[in-house]
Scaffold this motif. Structure first.
Motif, PDB file in Angstrom:
ATOM      1  N   ILE A  55       0.834  -1.194   0.000  1.00  0.00           N
ATOM      2  CA  ILE A  55       0.000   0.000   0.000  1.00  0.00           C
ATOM      3  C   ILE A  55       0.871   1.247   0.000  1.00  0.00           C
ATOM      4  N   ILE A  56       1.890   1.240   0.855  1.00  0.00           N
ATOM      5  CA  ILE A  56       2.773   2.398   0.974  1.00  0.00           C
ATOM      6  C   ILE A  56       3.584   2.607  -0.301  1.00  0.00           C
ATOM      7  N   SER A  57       4.192   1.539  -0.792  1.00  0.00           N
ATOM      8  CA  SER A  57       5.009   1.671  -2.002  1.00  0.00           C
ATOM      9  C   SER A  57       4.169   2.098  -3.197  1.00  0.00           C
ATOM     10  N   GLY A  58       2.967   1.556  -3.318  1.00  0.00           N
ATOM     11  CA  GLY A  58       2.073   1.952  -4.408  1.00  0.00           C
ATOM     12  C   GLY A  58       1.652   3.403  -4.298  1.00  0.00           C
ATOM     13  N   SER A  59       1.368   3.845  -3.064  1.00  0.00           N
ATOM     14  CA  SER A  59       0.972   5.241  -2.845  1.00  0.00           C
ATOM     15  C   SER A  59       2.110   6.191  -3.190  1.00  0.00           C
ATOM     16  N   LEU A  60       3.313   5.851  -2.755  1.00  0.00           N
ATOM     17  CA  LEU A  60       4.475   6.687  -3.056  1.00  0.00           C
ATOM     18  C   LEU A  60       4.741   6.742  -4.553  1.00  0.00           C
ATOM     19  N   LEU A  61       4.611   5.601  -5.209  1.00  0.00           N
ATOM     20  CA  LEU A  61       4.861   5.546  -6.649  1.00  0.00           C
ATOM     21  C   LEU A  61       3.858   6.405  -7.420  1.00  0.00           C
ATOM     22  N   ILE A  62       2.582   6.248  -7.114  1.00  0.00           N
ATOM     23  CA  ILE A  62       1.541   6.987  -7.839  1.00  0.00           C
ATOM     24  C   ILE A  62       1.661   8.486  -7.608  1.00  0.00           C
ATOM     25  N   SER A  63       1.816   8.899  -6.361  1.00  0.00           N
ATOM     26  CA  SER A  63       1.877  10.324  -6.054  1.00  0.00           C
ATOM     27  C   SER A  63       3.116  10.985  -6.658  1.00  0.00           C
ATOM     28  N   ASN A  64       4.251  10.301  -6.599  1.00  0.00           N
ATOM     29  CA  ASN A  64       5.473  10.859  -7.172  1.00  0.00           C
ATOM     30  C   ASN A  64       5.397  10.925  -8.690  1.00  0.00           C
ATOM     31  N   LEU A  65       4.868   9.886  -9.310  1.00  0.00           N
ATOM     32  CA  LEU A  65       4.728   9.878 -10.767  1.00  0.00           C
ATOM     33  C   LEU A  65       3.819  11.008 -11.240  1.00  0.00           C
TER      34      LEU A  65
ATOM     35  N   GLN B 136      12.925  27.043  -5.512  1.00  0.00           N
ATOM     36  CA  GLN B 136      12.437  26.635  -4.193  1.00  0.00           C
ATOM     37  C   GLN B 136      10.919  26.676  -4.133  1.00  0.00           C
ATOM     38  N   ILE B 137      10.316  27.671  -4.758  1.00  0.00           N
ATOM     39  CA  ILE B 137       8.848  27.744  -4.823  1.00  0.00           C
ATOM     40  C   ILE B 137       8.289  26.500  -5.499  1.00  0.00           C
ATOM     41  N   LEU B 138       8.903  26.133  -6.625  1.00  0.00           N
ATOM     42  CA  LEU B 138       8.461  24.952  -7.351  1.00  0.00           C
ATOM     43  C   LEU B 138       8.568  23.704  -6.476  1.00  0.00           C
ATOM     44  N   ILE B 139       9.681  23.554  -5.773  1.00  0.00           N
ATOM     45  CA  ILE B 139       9.888  22.382  -4.925  1.00  0.00           C
ATOM     46  C   ILE B 139       8.854  22.316  -3.814  1.00  0.00           C
ATOM     47  N   LEU B 140       8.596  23.424  -3.163  1.00  0.00           N
ATOM     48  CA  LEU B 140       7.623  23.447  -2.070  1.00  0.00           C
ATOM     49  C   LEU B 140       6.236  23.037  -2.553  1.00  0.00           C
ATOM     50  N   PHE B 141       5.828  23.543  -3.694  1.00  0.00           N
ATOM     51  CA  PHE B 141       4.510  23.206  -4.230  1.00  0.00           C
ATOM     52  C   PHE B 141       4.454  21.727  -4.636  1.00  0.00           C
ATOM     53  N   MET B 142       5.561  21.227  -5.173  1.00  0.00           N
ATOM     54  CA  MET B 142       5.620  19.806  -5.508  1.00  0.00           C
ATOM     55  C   MET B 142       5.472  18.936  -4.258  1.00  0.00           C
ATOM     56  N   ILE B 143       6.134  19.344  -3.189  1.00  0.00           N
ATOM     57  CA  ILE B 143       6.072  18.581  -1.943  1.00  0.00           C
ATOM     58  C   ILE B 143       4.649  18.558  -1.384  1.00  0.00           C
ATOM     59  N   VAL B 144       3.984  19.712  -1.406  1.00  0.00           N
ATOM     60  CA  VAL B 144       2.613  19.774  -0.887  1.00  0.00           C
ATOM     61  C   VAL B 144       1.693  18.827  -1.654  1.00  0.00           C
ATOM     62  N   LEU B 145       1.739  18.894  -2.970  1.00  0.00           N
ATOM     63  CA  LEU B 145       0.880  18.038  -3.779  1.00  0.00           C
ATOM     64  C   LEU B 145       1.191  16.563  -3.562  1.00  0.00           C
ATOM     65  N   THR B 146       2.478  16.214  -3.561  1.00  0.00           N
ATOM     66  CA  THR B 146       2.860  14.814  -3.389  1.00  0.00           C
ATOM     67  C   THR B 146       2.474  14.304  -2.008  1.00  0.00           C
ATOM     68  N   ASN B 147       2.697  15.114  -0.978  1.00  0.00           N
ATOM     69  CA  ASN B 147       2.322  14.705   0.371  1.00  0.00           C
ATOM     70  C   ASN B 147       0.821  14.510   0.507  1.00  0.00           C
ATOM     71  N   MET B 148       0.063  15.413  -0.104  1.00  0.00           N
ATOM     72  CA  MET B 148      -1.392  15.297  -0.051  1.00  0.00           C
ATOM     73  C   MET B 148      -1.866  14.003  -0.716  1.00  0.00           C
ATOM     74  N   LEU B 149      -1.398  13.753  -1.927  1.00  0.00           N
ATOM     75  CA  LEU B 149      -1.786  12.533  -2.636  1.00  0.00           C
ATOM     76  C   LEU B 149      -1.360  11.280  -1.872  1.00  0.00           C
ATOM     77  N   THR B 150      -0.135  11.292  -1.348  1.00  0.00           N
ATOM     78  CA  THR B 150       0.371  10.133  -0.619  1.00  0.00           C
ATOM     79  C   THR B 150      -0.470   9.849   0.609  1.00  0.00           C
ATOM     80  N   SER B 151      -0.796  10.877   1.383  1.00  0.00           N
ATOM     81  CA  SER B 151      -1.583  10.692   2.604  1.00  0.00           C
ATOM     82  C   SER B 151      -2.979  10.170   2.300  1.00  0.00           C
ATOM     83  N   ILE B 152      -3.584  10.697   1.239  1.00  0.00           N
ATOM     84  CA  ILE B 152      -4.922  10.234   0.854  1.00  0.00           C
ATOM     85  C   ILE B 152      -4.879   8.758   0.475  1.00  0.00           C
ATOM     86  N   LEU B 153      -3.906   8.372  -0.325  1.00  0.00           N
ATOM     87  CA  LEU B 153      -3.806   6.979  -0.779  1.00  0.00           C
ATOM     88  C   LEU B 153      -3.445   6.038   0.363  1.00  0.00           C
TER      89      LEU B 153
END
Length: 261
Positions: free
Chosen positions: A99-109, A226-243
């Motif tokens: 579950i964790i590996s799949g969530s990380l893969l999907i959100s990062n992709l 840095q702005i780009l990185i921060l926004f990427m982190i927020v989106l990825t963290n949100m998707l990962t937590s939901i999954l």
């Protein structure tokens, strides 16, 4: 217009002097009787060897410029991140690895695809100069977010077992019974990055921004990155937590919608 000065390069003599700071930290731990001397010494050695090896490995991959070694490195990073996260989520020995590996893969992709095709416009998608650093930064943050959300959800379900079972007896579905705990877990997992964004540039300077400026980049360009990185982190963290929370809560119920935790 600001022109960056010559880049300061650190040789082995400079790095040797940097160990003096860790020696001072170890001495302070001993003075204050904190008992952290062995941990600090081990962490120092591991960090030095791991980062040194990483530098040589990434240099080799940059020279090869081929998708197979790049994807291999990212795959290993993903598996390690999933393994570490799994160890932080305690649920009677049950594994959430897939579950964790799949969530990380999907959100990062998803996040990387969005950035590569809509913002950076890479001609070669596997460019190691962009793929490895960006994937590494968002993966590390997503790992922490997955651990926080999964761990908090498990604890919430355990501590509120009677309330959840009452909802189930009244006809609620498992999803309805744990919705509030699921949402709370997702919110908690986003607190670190949201707190960082609130004070970035005022109280703290992000590592990437400081690293780019030290590396000779223009501060304005470093800020944009840095702005780009921060926004990427927020989106990825949100998707990962939901999954992750979606997958974890499903493992807490059997096919008869009974709580099994």
């Amino acid at each position: 217009m600001y022109e960056p000065s010559n880049v300061i390069k650190l040789n082995f003599v400079d790095l040797s002097w940097s160990f003096g700071m860790m020696a001072i930290a170890i001495a302070l731990s001993n003075w204050q009787e904190l008992g952290l001397e062995k941990q600090l010494l081990l962490a120092t050695g591991r960090a030095f060897l791991q980062l040194l090896a990483l530098g040589y490995l990434i240099s080799t991959i940059f020279n090869l410029n081929h998708p197979i070694p790049i994807l291999t490195v990212l795959g290993v990073m993903l598996l390690i991140a999933a393994k570490v996260t799994q160890e932080r989520i305690d649920y009677n020995g049950r594994s959430f690895f897939f579950i964790i590996s799949g969530s990380l893969l999907i959100s990062n992709l998803f996040t990387l695809s969005y950035v590569f095709y809509l913002i950076i416009h890479l001609q070669v998608w596997y460019s190691p100069q962009y793929l490895i650093p960006l994937a590494g930064m968002i993966l590390g943050n997503a790992m922490n977010s997955a651990a926080l959300s999964g761990q908090h959800l498990i604890k919430s379900i355990r501590h509120n077992q009677r309330e959840i079972e009452t909802y189930l007896c009244l006809g609620a579905t498992p999803r309805q019974a744990i919705t509030s705990y699921k949402h709370e877990s997702i919110r908690i997992s986003l607190i670190p990055i949201l707190n960082q964004m609130m004070v970035v540039g005022i109280v703290s300077l992000p590592e990437m921004f400081a690293g780019q400026v030290l590396g000779g980049s223009n501060p304005s360009d470093a800020s944009s990155h840095q702005i780009l990185i921060l926004f990427m982190i927020v989106l990825t963290n949100m998707l990962t937590s939901i999954l992750v929370t979606e997958g974890v809560y499903r493992q807490c119920f059997n096919e008869n919608s009974q709580l099994t935790i």
